[in-house]
Each structure stands twice: as structure tokens, then as C-alpha cells.
Design a protein around this motif. Structure first.
Motif, PDB file in Angstrom:
ATOM      1  N   UNK A 171       2.372   2.630 -20.938  1.00  0.00           N
ATOM      2  CA  UNK A 171       3.552   3.088 -21.690  1.00  0.00           C
ATOM      3  C   UNK A 171       4.087   4.361 -21.039  1.00  0.00           C
ATOM      4  N   UNK A 172       5.351   4.300 -20.667  1.00  0.00           N
ATOM      5  CA  UNK A 172       5.970   5.447 -20.004  1.00  0.00           C
ATOM      6  C   UNK A 172       7.368   5.625 -20.521  1.00  0.00           C
ATOM      7  N   UNK A 173       7.874   6.842 -20.382  1.00  0.00           N
ATOM      8  CA  UNK A 173       9.284   7.065 -20.716  1.00  0.00           C
ATOM      9  C   UNK A 173      10.149   6.458 -19.624  1.00  0.00           C
ATOM     10  N   UNK A 174      11.387   6.140 -19.979  1.00  0.00           N
ATOM     11  CA  UNK A 174      12.264   5.525 -18.993  1.00  0.00           C
ATOM     12  C   UNK A 174      12.581   6.498 -17.867  1.00  0.00           C
ATOM     13  N   UNK A 175      12.756   7.775 -18.214  1.00  0.00           N
ATOM     14  CA  UNK A 175      13.059   8.767 -17.184  1.00  0.00           C
ATOM     15  C   UNK A 175      11.788   9.557 -16.892  1.00  0.00           C
ATOM     16  N   UNK A 176      11.395   9.544 -15.626  1.00  0.00           N
ATOM     17  CA  UNK A 176      10.164  10.243 -15.270  1.00  0.00           C
ATOM     18  C   UNK A 176      10.524  11.648 -14.811  1.00  0.00           C
ATOM     19  N   UNK A 177       9.930  12.630 -15.471  1.00  0.00           N
ATOM     20  CA  UNK A 177      10.139  14.016 -15.041  1.00  0.00           C
ATOM     21  C   UNK A 177       8.784  14.686 -14.915  1.00  0.00           C
ATOM     22  N   UNK A 178       8.190  14.637 -13.743  1.00  0.00           N
ATOM     23  CA  UNK A 178       6.867  15.240 -13.589  1.00  0.00           C
ATOM     24  C   UNK A 178       6.952  16.765 -13.723  1.00  0.00           C
ATOM     25  N   UNK A 181       0.845  -1.199   0.000  1.00  0.00           N
ATOM     26  CA  UNK A 181       0.000   0.000   0.000  1.00  0.00           C
ATOM     27  C   UNK A 181       0.877   1.245   0.000  1.00  0.00           C
ATOM     28  N   UNK A 182       2.026   1.181   0.679  1.00  0.00           N
ATOM     29  CA  UNK A 182       2.967   2.308   0.621  1.00  0.00           C
ATOM     30  C   UNK A 182       3.430   2.524  -0.811  1.00  0.00           C
ATOM     31  N   UNK A 183       3.813   1.421  -1.464  1.00  0.00           N
ATOM     32  CA  UNK A 183       4.258   1.528  -2.855  1.00  0.00           C
ATOM     33  C   UNK A 183       3.147   2.096  -3.722  1.00  0.00           C
ATOM     34  N   UNK A 184       1.932   1.624  -3.446  1.00  0.00           N
ATOM     35  CA  UNK A 184       0.784   2.074  -4.236  1.00  0.00           C
ATOM     36  C   UNK A 184       0.600   3.583  -4.108  1.00  0.00           C
ATOM     37  N   UNK A 185       0.739   4.093  -2.877  1.00  0.00           N
ATOM     38  CA  UNK A 185       0.538   5.535  -2.667  1.00  0.00           C
ATOM     39  C   UNK A 185       1.538   6.337  -3.489  1.00  0.00           C
ATOM     40  N   UNK A 186       2.795   5.903  -3.471  1.00  0.00           N
ATOM     41  CA  UNK A 186       3.829   6.640  -4.206  1.00  0.00           C
ATOM     42  C   UNK A 186       3.610   6.510  -5.709  1.00  0.00           C
ATOM     43  N   UNK A 187       3.302   5.294  -6.154  1.00  0.00           N
ATOM     44  CA  UNK A 187       3.089   5.087  -7.585  1.00  0.00           C
ATOM     45  C   UNK A 187       1.919   5.930  -8.068  1.00  0.00           C
ATOM     46  N   UNK A 188       0.850   5.972  -7.266  1.00  0.00           N
ATOM     47  CA  UNK A 188      -0.316   6.769  -7.664  1.00  0.00           C
ATOM     48  C   UNK A 188       0.031   8.239  -7.742  1.00  0.00           C
ATOM     49  N   UNK A 189       0.885   8.668  -6.811  1.00  0.00           N
ATOM     50  CA  UNK A 189       1.264  10.075  -6.813  1.00  0.00           C
ATOM     51  C   UNK A 189       2.036  10.421  -8.083  1.00  0.00           C
ATOM     52  N   UNK A 190       2.976   9.556  -8.464  1.00  0.00           N
ATOM     53  CA  UNK A 190       3.748   9.812  -9.679  1.00  0.00           C
ATOM     54  C   UNK A 190       2.834   9.768 -10.899  1.00  0.00           C
ATOM     55  N   UNK A 191       1.901   8.803 -10.902  1.00  0.00           N
ATOM     56  CA  UNK A 191       0.968   8.718 -12.040  1.00  0.00           C
ATOM     57  C   UNK A 191       0.100   9.965 -12.116  1.00  0.00           C
ATOM     58  N   UNK A 192      -0.303  10.459 -10.949  1.00  0.00           N
ATOM     59  CA  UNK A 192      -1.124  11.671 -10.937  1.00  0.00           C
ATOM     60  C   UNK A 192      -0.329  12.841 -11.509  1.00  0.00           C
ATOM     61  N   UNK A 193       0.938  12.923 -11.141  1.00  0.00           N
ATOM     62  CA  UNK A 193       1.774  14.010 -11.643  1.00  0.00           C
ATOM     63  C   UNK A 193       1.985  13.894 -13.145  1.00  0.00           C
ATOM     64  N   UNK A 194       2.188  12.678 -13.623  1.00  0.00           N
ATOM     65  CA  UNK A 194       2.478  12.461 -15.048  1.00  0.00           C
ATOM     66  C   UNK A 194       1.202  12.309 -15.870  1.00  0.00           C
ATOM     67  N   UNK A 195       0.078  12.260 -15.195  1.00  0.00           N
ATOM     68  CA  UNK A 195      -1.225  12.061 -15.841  1.00  0.00           C
ATOM     69  C   UNK A 195      -1.229  10.803 -16.714  1.00  0.00           C
ATOM     70  N   UNK A 196      -0.917   9.695 -16.053  1.00  0.00           N
ATOM     71  CA  UNK A 196      -0.886   8.403 -16.743  1.00  0.00           C
ATOM     72  C   UNK A 196      -2.103   7.597 -16.303  1.00  0.00           C
ATOM     73  N   UNK A 197      -2.707   6.924 -17.250  1.00  0.00           N
ATOM     74  CA  UNK A 197      -3.816   6.033 -16.932  1.00  0.00           C
ATOM     75  C   UNK A 197      -3.254   4.624 -16.781  1.00  0.00           C
ATOM     76  N   UNK A 198      -3.530   3.991 -15.654  1.00  0.00           N
ATOM     77  CA  UNK A 198      -3.013   2.642 -15.409  1.00  0.00           C
ATOM     78  C   UNK A 198      -3.934   1.633 -16.091  1.00  0.00           C
TER      79      UNK A 198
END
Lengths: 358, 374, 150
Positions: free
Chosen positions: B295-302, B82-99
Motif C-alpha cells: 500500500x502506497x500513496x499515489x504520489x511518492x515524496x521520499x 534488475x535495473x528496475x529492481x535497483x531503482x524500486x528498492x532505492x525508492x522503497x528504502x527511502x519510503x521505508x516500505x516493506x514489499x
């Protein structure tokens, strides 16, 4: 038929015929001391192993199974480890009392062996106030525990010792009163008389409901007196780390540990003697054939069987119940057990006077 | 950690100060409580923290957006997923990625399995605090099944690191569904054992009922969350009020109680396990096919900005607050850990009760020390 | 109730506060001296912001920013309140008499960022040792022994 009585008689006759009476008595004393110490060691080993096996069975695991067949020698290995360990004494502890305390607890446990009848006519000392002696001596062990708690100079130990003091002093009352019910029915304080009075049936069955109540109270009270869960507040692992023996290590700790198990054995032996007829076989009314078969089982086996059944019961409690809180513990004694045992003893007196028991 | 604590300076005649911890059987880790006692009655509790503070917030500032997630598994190690999920969701929210849908469902399944495992461990440990050793082994029997399932799919039993930004690390193990079903079946059969052994035990009820009462107002004011707040009647289940990852599509109840005592907190957690089982049963046969990784870029830059996600861990509300400057690493990361806020209420709850009550109160707060210290 | 209502309310009690709606939630920027009054007003207003779920600080190298995440358990409103502090002498009023949870969170911010909370009842270090020097979460904190630069 195998009987310990025959062996002791043979030895005694031989001793008295070979030596003069004083010397023979001294040799007998030495034999008794050796046997008592041997019994101590054996009981410690057996009971610790039994506790671990019972716990393992209740907790769906195997328990010790590596050292020796079925883990039989696990406790031997543990004992050797404890003997070889350094016995640390804290810097600011009261050295004299700190070293003395485990021995006080141990000696009290040893003294209690004296009036117990292990088999028919196999008893160290058939004192005529046997029951009184047991309750008097067993209350001494609290001194050892208080000593240990105070001398350790540790706050947890002190709290544990204080709890233990309050606990043992209060539960002594209802243990004493429930023992008295049997004394009232028998009319004697002597252990051999009490056993003899159960020849036609154990008090638990003969004595109607009051004795059953007394038996239940006795079991609860002795569980508390021996500091066993659910009344193990004096050591309360999760609250006081280890209570009064927090600072003890090595052999001193082993003595406390051993004394705990010996005390369990003794109180269960007393319980078996008073309520379950001691070494007396199970006899039912006029079933001559049945009674005759039961007589063939040696009395020592009867005694040990009953005692170990009660020990198993106490172990069962430990691994099933959570621990009580200190005020709940005292409430249970002073508000429930003590009034009930007082009423109970009046009831028993009435039954004994009117001869309503079997 | 103090050289001379305030408590010792203020001690009055007849009061006893004991140090519970950092090594103590009941604190389940290196929590240090300085307790002022009057006889057996607690006058004051002062928690001393920091024995295992690793400054995960500072560490996260120097790790990039793919790396810092693995550190968070070490925070509340019982709800690592769940900790991992929170962080992953935060990054996805920043990058506006649909899982992908499949990843989303598996995330929910994993979270609920983690929640059950965490509550099982808590139940055993809490019963042990109260002096009953046996339930520990019964709860671990079921928990072991979950850790086996986790090991098979994620390759680890405790710090799984399975959920990554954009989806999942890799697909499920083929045995996953069958094993989870076997677990659900066994759990349903065995859950009555806890009721027999613990819930209906007279001594257990006497030890927990009316002990460590936290009123609704205090629960809110102290920032309590999770089962602790729900036992006081605060509706705070993030899964219900701010649904994430498709929690709004499954049926489950938010368990509430109003008593606010230790027994209510206990009951809430037991009932929550059943609700988690309900969620798992609804989803286990309906895992959609498809990708597990967006699909995501290798380097994440929100982009530059501030992002906050809230999830419900087994202990309560976990908030991840990321301040991004548009770089490879976060500028600032703050973890709002549930244990830290719940611990702050301990002094208030335990004052005036006995030491034995403290065990019940602390046990039902379900403190995980790395979660408090971060 | 919407963000517009909250904005209208805040404008009446603290006219100098500025708003920022680019993020997920409404951000309100206030002066440190006004914060305590605003906090009391928000807590007692009809919005009933009774749940302080996150309290932290961000070091922006030129200044520090206190960040308060507030929520209302009855109306499910979330707002973020920020306050810029002077980096050399950061001071702000405590809010732990309004939200009790702030007591521990403020102690944490005090030792990690060096923000001085005025009128805090028990402002001591919570995690670090008493003799610890420096503020670890500030950007210019250096610890050559325990910190590895990546």
C-alpha cells in the motif's frame, strides 16, 4: 551407359569431318570457354546455396526457402542484386589496381580448371606436369588479394591482405608436400596417370597411414589456402570487418565471393583426384561382382560425389570451429604441419621404394 | 569524441592507428575504440564514448519517482528487470516500505531469468566474436523461451518495466510456473551442447586461455565487478555479501576463479547460469500467495536524504544513488554502471596482445554500450 | 571493525574532518585540500579501502559536492566521503593513482560538472564533443533545442 567421353568424341569427330583442323580447333576452344564460364556460374550458384543450407542445418534453422522451390533461386536473386548494385570505388584508392584485383583472383581460379578430370577422358588439358601446374597457379591468387588490400587504401584491408599473404605462402608448403606423397607413390605428375594408378583402390586406402596423414594435412592446408574458417583471418569479420574486400561492393565483391567458392571446388576436386581416385569408381580388391556394379555408376557422378563430400567437410569446419589467432595459425603451420609433412614424405618414399603399399 | 585525438598526435613511426567502431561487428553497438597498432600488436586502446549517451541521469531529475524507473530499462537493456529492481528498492528504502513476500520472490525469479537470458546472449555473441557462428543460434533457442515467458507476464520482451516501487506492476500470468519449469528442464538438457561446441573446443581454449589477464589487485583498483572481477578471485557478488530481496534465504554459490583470463570469465558465466537455475528451482514451487503491491500513496515524496542501493546485474554491480530534497522528483540520480568501470580496464588488459586477443578480451568483458553511455 | 574505529582513525589523521551518521553509511566531510592525503591514508590503513565503487558530484546551486563511495573488499566496510567545492572554480586532487577506476569516472565528472582534477594524467572529454560548451549536469544548464522542461 551414359558417358561424357562419348559426347565429346562425337562432337570432335563431327567438327573435324566438317571443318578444316585449324577452324575446328578454334570452335573447340570457344566451346571450352563457354563451358568453363557456364560451370563457373553454375558452381557459384550451387555452392552458395549449399553453404547456406549446410549452415542452416547445423544452426537448427531452415535457411533460404522463399525464392523458388526450397529457396533454389535465392542465389540467382542475390546475384542479380549484386550485378545491379553500384560498384563504389573509394576516393583515395589506387583505381587501376582496385579494379584489377578481383579479376586476377577470378582468372587464377579459372586457370585452375584446366587440368581437372571431371569424368573419364573428360579433361580440358591433360598436361604432363598437372600437379605442379595446380600448385604453381594457385599460389598466384595471393597477388590478387594483396593487390585488393593495398589498393583499397583502408587499414583493415591492408591488415587482411598482409595476414592473407603470410597465411597462403606458409600453407602452400604443406599443401605441396602432402600432394607430393601421392606423386611419389604414383611416379607421375600427370593427373590422368594418378587417376589410372588408383584403378585397384584409392590412395587413401592403398597408401597406409602416411597417405592418411597427408590427406588430413592437405585438407587443413587447403582450408587455410582458400581463406575459409577456421582460417579466415584475411576477412575475420569480427576483427577486420571484412578484411581485404572491405571496400568492395557490387559485382567486384561478387567476383571475390565467387572466386572463393570456385577455389573451394578446385581444391576439393584436386583432393578427390589425388586421394580418392578422381572419377575412378570404388573398387575393392578381387570382389569382381561388387566392382562391376560400381562401374555402372557414371564416372562424372563419382567425381562430383567425392568433390562435394570434401566441400561439405570444409563447410562443416566453417560452421563448427572458432577462428584461430594469426600467430597460432602460423605456429600450426611452421611448428606442426610442416615438420610432420616432411617426415611423412620421407616415410612415403621408403614405402614406395620398398613397395610396401598395395 | 574528439576532433584530433591524443593518440594520432602521439603516433610514432611504424605505428598504425585504426578506428574500431563506432560501426564495427565486434563492438556490439556504437563503441568507438581508437587502437594504436604495431603490426598486429596492440600498443594502446582509447575508448571514445558518448555516441548513444542520452543523459539518463539528467532525465531522471525531471521525472517523478514512479516515472524514472522506466528510463532505466534502457540502460543495460539485457538486465532491464534488475535495473528496475535497483531503482524500486532505492525508492522503497527511502519510503521505508516493506514489499509483500510474493512480490519479493517473483522479483528474484525475474532477476535470475534475466541473468540467464543475458548470459545466453553474451555466450552466443562472444563465440561469434571469436569466429564461431553456430553457438549463437543454440543460445538464442533457450533465450527465446525466456523472452516468451517475459512477454506473457510483462507484456514486453526486452524492456519489461514490470518491477515498480512497492512491488510489481501486476500479478503473474497463470502459465508462468509451468513455462518456467519447462524452460528449466530444457536448459538442463541442452547446456551440455555449449560444453561440446564451445568449452571443450581446442581452438576456443587456445584463443581464450591466458588471454586478457586481469590480476586481483588490478580488478579491485579498476573497480571491476561481476563475473569479470570474480574471474580474478575478487568475491564481489552483491547477492552474497549484501543480500537483498531474500537472496539470503536461497541456496546458491558464488562462483570464483583465480586465473583472471578470458577463459575463466567464460567459465564463470556458464557456471553462474547453473546457479541461477538452482535459485529458480528452489523458488518456482514456493511462490507465496498474497498481494503483489504494497500500500502506497499515489504520489511518492521520499524524505530529504541520500539513498544508495547496490544490486548484482548480469554484468556486475549496479549502484543507484539518489539525492532527495523531499520533492516529487529526485534532486540528483547517479547510476554506477558496471560496464563503465569494466571498460576502463580494457586498455590495461589488452595492451601487448594481438587484435584477435582483443576480441576475446572485449567479448568476455560483456560490454553493453547503453550501459556504459547511459 | 566499526564506524567508531574509522572515526577514531580519521580524527587522528585529519582532525578537521566532520562526520554525519544519519544515512545508511558513515559520511565524512573533508576539505578538498585534505582529500588526497586522507585518500592515501585510508587506502593504506588497516581498514584497506581498496574499492572505489562510485565517484560522482552533486550540484547544490551554491556549491558542488564531490561524493566518493569507498568500500573494502576484505573487511566489507563502506564509507562515503564528501568534499565541498567552490562552484566558480572547482578544483580537487585526482585519486586515479590510488584507485585506477577514478580515471574514467573523473573524466566523466570533469565534462558533466566542470570539476578540474589536479594532476589527472589525461583530463579530456570522454562523452561529449571537444567543442561542447557548458556542463550538462549542473542545475543551471540550459539547452533549448535538445532538452524538454517538464
Amino acid at each position: 551407359m551414359f558417358s561424357l567421353e562419348g559426347i565429346t568424341n562425337t562432337i570432335q569427330n563431327w567438327l573435324y569431318s566438317t571443318f578444316d583442323p585449324t577452324f575446328a580447333l578454334l570452335i573447340e576452344c570457344a566451346i571450352v570457354i563457354l563451358l568453363a564460364i557456364g560451370l563457373f556460374a553454375a558452381l557459384g550458384l550451387v555452392l552458395v546455396l549449399m553453404e547456406r543450407k549446410v549452415a542452416a542445418h547445423i544452426q537448427i534453422r531452415l535457411g533460404p526457402n522463399r525464392v523458388g522451390p526450397g529457396g533454389m533461386f535465392q542465389t540467382v536473386a542475390d546475384t542479380i542484386k549484386l550485378i545491379l548494385k553500384e560498384g563504389l570505388v573509394p576516393d583515395l584508392a589506387d583505381k587501376f589496381l582496385f579494379n584489377l584485383a578481383p579479376f586476377v583472383v577470378m582468372i587464377v581460379a579459372m586457370l585452375l580448371l584446366a587440368p581437372i578430370a571431371f569424368a573419364k577422358n573428360f579433361q580440358i588439358w591433360d598436361i604432363n606436369i598437372g600437379v605442379l601446374y595446380v600448385s604453381a597457379v594457385s599460389s598466384l591468387s595471393v597477388i590478387g588479394i594483396l593487390m585488393a588490400g593495398w589498393a583499397s587504401n583502408n587499414k583493415y584491408s591492408l591488415l587482411g591482405a598482409m595476414r592473407s599473404g603470410a597465411q597462403i605462402v606458409s600453407y602452400e608448403l604443406s599443401a605441396g608436400l602432402s600432394v607430393l606423397t601421392v606423386v611419389v607413390l604414383t611416379g607421375s605428375l600427370q593427373i590422368s596417370d594418378i587417376i589410372a594408378s588408383q584403378a585397384d583402390g584409392w590412395w587413401l586406402f592403398k597408401g597406409h597411414i602416411p597417405v592418411i596423414i597427408a590427406f588430413v594435412i592437405f585438407i587443413i592446408a587447403v582450408t587455410a589456402e582458400t581463406n575459409r574458417a577456421p582460417f579466415d583471418l584475411a576477412e575475420a569479420e569480427s576483427e577486420l570487418t571484412a578484411g581485404f574486400h572491405t571496400e568492395y561492393s557490387g559485382m567486384r565483391f561478387a567476383l571475390f565471393f565467387l572466386a572463393e567458392y570456385i577455389n573451394i571446388f578446385i581444391v576439393c576436386a584436386i583432393g578427390a583426384t589425388l586421394f580418392l581416385g578422381g572419377w575412378m569408381p570404388l573398387h575393392i580388391g578381387h570382389w569382381e561382382g561388387f566392382n562391376h556394379i560400381m562401374d555402372y555408376i557414371p564416372s562424372s557422378i563419382w567425381f562430383m560425389g567425392k568433390t562435394f563430400f570434401l566441400i561439405f567437410l570444409i563447410m562443416w569446419f566453417r560452421w563448427t570451429f572458432p577462428r584461430l589467432r594469426v600467430d597460432q595459425l602460423l605456429n600450426l603451420e611452421w611448428k606442426y604441419l610442416l615438420p610432420i609433412s616432411m617426415l611423412n614424405i620421407i616415410l612415403v618414399t621408403v614405402i614406395a621404394i620398398l613397395g610396401w603399399h598395395f | 569524441m574528439y576532433t584530433e585525438t591524443q593518440v594520432i598526435k602521439e603516433t610514432k613511426e611504424g605505428e598504425l592507428v585504426i578506428n574500431m567502431g563506432p560501426q564495427h561487428p565486434a563492438t556490439h553497438g556504437v563503441l568507438h575504440l581508437v587502437i594504436t597498432l604495431d603490426g598486429e600488436t596492440i600498443k594502446k586502446i582509447e575508448p571514445h564514448l558518448g555516441y548513444i549517451h542520452r543523459s539518463i541521469e539528467k532525465m531522471s531529475e525531471s521525472l517523478n519517482y514512479r516515472q524514472f524507473i522506466y528510463v532505466t530499462s534502457r540502460m543495460d537493456y539485457l538486465s532491464a528487470h534488475i535495473n528496475n529492481l535497483a531503482c524500486a528498492m532505492n525508492v522503497e528504502k527511502a519510503m521505508q516500505i516493506e514489499v509483500p513476500k510474493r512480490a519479493s520472490v517473483i522479483r528474484v525469479l525475474m532477476s535470475e531469468l534475466t541473468r540467464i537470458a543475458s548470459h545466453e546472449l553474451w555466450l552466443g555473441a562472444m563465440a561469434m566474436d571469436l569466429g564461431a557462428f553456430t553457438p549463437f543460434f543454440y543460445t538464442f533457442r533457450e533465450r527465446e523461451l525466456i523472452t516468451d515467458i517475459m512477454e506473457e507476464t510483462c507484456g514486453a520482451r526486452l524492456t519489461m518495466n514490470y518491477i515498480v516501487p512497492g512491488g510489481l506492476m501486476y500479478d503473474l500470468h497463470p502459465d508462468f510456473q509451468q513455462k518456467v519449469k519447462a524452460f528449466v528442464k530444457q536448459f538442463k538438457q541442452k547446456v551440455t551442447e555449449f560444453e561440446d561446441l564451445v568449452t571443450n573446443n581446442v581452438i576456443f581454449q587456445a584463443r581464450t586461455k591466458g588471454v586478457g589477464i586481469l590480476s586481483r589487485e588490478d580488478a579491485i583498483s579498476y573497480g571491476c565487478s561481476g563475473p569479470v572481477a570474480r574471474a580474478s578471485g575478487v568475491s564481489c557478488d552483491i547477492r552474497k555479501i549484501y543480500p537483498y530481496e531474500g537472496y539470503d534465504t536461497v541456496e546458491f554459490d558464488e562462483v570464483l576463479d583465480t586465473a583472471g583470463d578470458s577463459f575463466a570469465r567464460y567459465i564463470i558465466r556458464v557456471k553462474e547460469m547453473n546457479q541461477s537455475i538452482r535459485i529458480i528451482e528452489q523458488l518456482i514451487d514456493n511462490i507465496p500467495e498474497g498481494d503483489t503491491q504494497a500500500k502506497m500513496k499515489a504520489v511518492i515524496k521520499p524524505p530529504k536524504g541520500e539513498f544508495y542501493t547496490r544490486v548484482e546485474t548480469a554484468r556486475g554491480e549496479l549502484g543507484v544513488y539518489i539525492v532527495s530534497e523531499g520533492g516529487m522528483t529526485p534532486y540528483r540520480v547517479k547510476y554506477r554502471s558496471p560496464g563503465f568501470s569494466n571498460l576502463s580496464a580494457l586498455d590495461h588488459m589488452a595492451r601487448g596482445s594481438k587484435i584477435g586477443d582483443l576480441m576475446a578480451t572485449m567479448g568476455t568483458l560483456d560490454l553493453v554500450i547503453p550501459d556504459i553511455d547511459r | 571493525m566499526t564506524n567508531e574505529d574509522i572515526k577514531a582513525f580519521i580524527t587522528t589523521v585529519q582532525p578537521v574532518a566532520t562526520f554525519d551518521e544519519t544515512g545508511e553509511w558513515l559520511n565524512i566531510l573533508v576539505e578538498p585540500s585534505q582529500w588526497k592525503q586522507l585518500a592515501t591514508d585510508l587506502r593504506n590503513s588497516s581498514f584497506l579501502f581498496d574499492y572505489l565503487f562510485c565517484l560522482t558530484c552533486v550540484d547544490w546551486k551554491t556549491h558542488l559536492t564531490m561524493v566518493y563511495h569507498l568500500s573494502s573488499t576484505t573487511q566489507r566496510l563502506n564509507i562515503v566521503i564528501k568534499s565541498k567545492l567552490d562552484r566558480t572554480n572547482p578544483e580537487i586532487e585526482t585519486v586515479c593513482d590510488i584507485w585506477r577506476t577514478a580515471e574514467f569516472h573523473e573524466r566523466e565528472v570533469f565534462e558533466l560538472f566542470g570539476v578540474n582534477f589536479l594532476n589527472h594524467p589525461d583530463l579530456r572529454k570522454l562523452i561529449l564533443t571537444d567543442d561542447f560548451e557548458g556542463f550538462p549536469l549542473r542545475k543551471d544548464f540550459e539547452d533549448p533545442i535538445n532538452m524538454i522542461k517538464l
